[in-house]
Design a protein around this motif. Sequence first.
Motif, mmCIF file in Angstrom:
data_model
loop_
_atom_site.group_PDB
_atom_site.id
_atom_site.type_symbol
_atom_site.label_atom_id
_atom_site.label_comp_id
_atom_site.label_asym_id
_atom_site.label_seq_id
_atom_site.Cartn_x
_atom_site.Cartn_y
_atom_site.Cartn_z
ATOM 1 N N ASP A 24 0.827 -1.209 0.000
ATOM 2 C CA ASP A 24 0.000 0.000 0.000
ATOM 3 C C ASP A 24 0.857 1.253 0.000
ATOM 4 O O ASP A 24 1.883 1.302 0.663
ATOM 5 N N GLY A 26 2.870 4.676 -1.910
ATOM 6 C CA GLY A 26 3.765 4.956 -3.033
ATOM 7 C C GLY A 26 5.218 4.722 -2.705
ATOM 8 O O GLY A 26 5.599 4.589 -1.533
ATOM 9 N N ARG A 56 -5.631 6.465 -5.410
ATOM 10 C CA ARG A 56 -4.254 6.316 -5.916
ATOM 11 C C ARG A 56 -3.921 7.479 -6.856
ATOM 12 O O ARG A 56 -2.877 8.122 -6.738
ATOM 13 N N HIS A 57 -4.854 7.738 -7.787
ATOM 14 C CA HIS A 57 -4.602 8.804 -8.761
ATOM 15 C C HIS A 57 -4.647 10.178 -8.100
ATOM 16 O O HIS A 57 -3.843 11.056 -8.421
ATOM 17 N N VAL A 73 1.908 7.007 -11.934
ATOM 18 C CA VAL A 73 0.824 6.267 -11.289
ATOM 19 C C VAL A 73 0.364 5.161 -12.224
ATOM 20 O O VAL A 73 0.080 5.404 -13.401
ATOM 21 N N SER A 75 -2.341 2.142 -12.691
ATOM 22 C CA SER A 75 -3.635 1.673 -12.197
ATOM 23 C C SER A 75 -3.603 0.168 -11.998
ATOM 24 O O SER A 75 -3.273 -0.581 -12.911
#
Length: 145
Positions: A24, A26, A56-57, A73, A75
């Motif tokens: 989880d 970044g 996330r985005h 990023v 997906s």
Amino acid sequence: MRLDAMVSVPFLEALFARNAPLHDGGVILQSSRVVAAGCLFPLQSSDGTYRRYGTRHRAAIGLSELTDAVVLVVSEERGSMRIALAGQLGPDLNGTELREQLRTLVYDRQVPVSRLDRISDEAAPVMAPEPGSPTSTDAQPRERA
Ligand SMILES: Nc1ncnc2c1ncn2[C@@H]1O[C@H](COP(=O)(O)OP(=O)(O)OP(=O)(O)O)[C@@H](O)[C@H]1O
């Protein structure tokens, strides 16, 4: 969590493997080193522009709003790869386009340090490691992601 490891495909795949402890959040890269993983970034300010995107985005956009990071990023749902820069989310990129853009943005660009200095105080609490972590005293939220 603060790390210091050479970036490689197997290492990134291991970090993001389902159920891996740092799955989880970044990863922050600085040059060819992975300097942090499992980082929670500030979400994009909710002006409605990117409301339809998931967290996330919106975290990628938020980080790019606050720093000069080039944020990649990917997906998990769609496999699409995009770059967020200066608060804007770019289009889906294929592998060749991504390599080209990263080369231009990361290696050919002169980074204005003023934005990093301005934001370091705001970003620090969000990206700091867990209290009590052996690395919690040397967290550096300024690196490029
Ligand atoms: N603030 C944040 N900073 C960094 N990563 C985050 C943050 N919030 C969520 N994430 C990551 O995003 C994941 C959730 O993604 P979510 O499905 O909500 O977003 P999404 O933009 O729709 O992405 P996807 O297309 O991969 O589904 C979390 O498991 C976590 O890894």
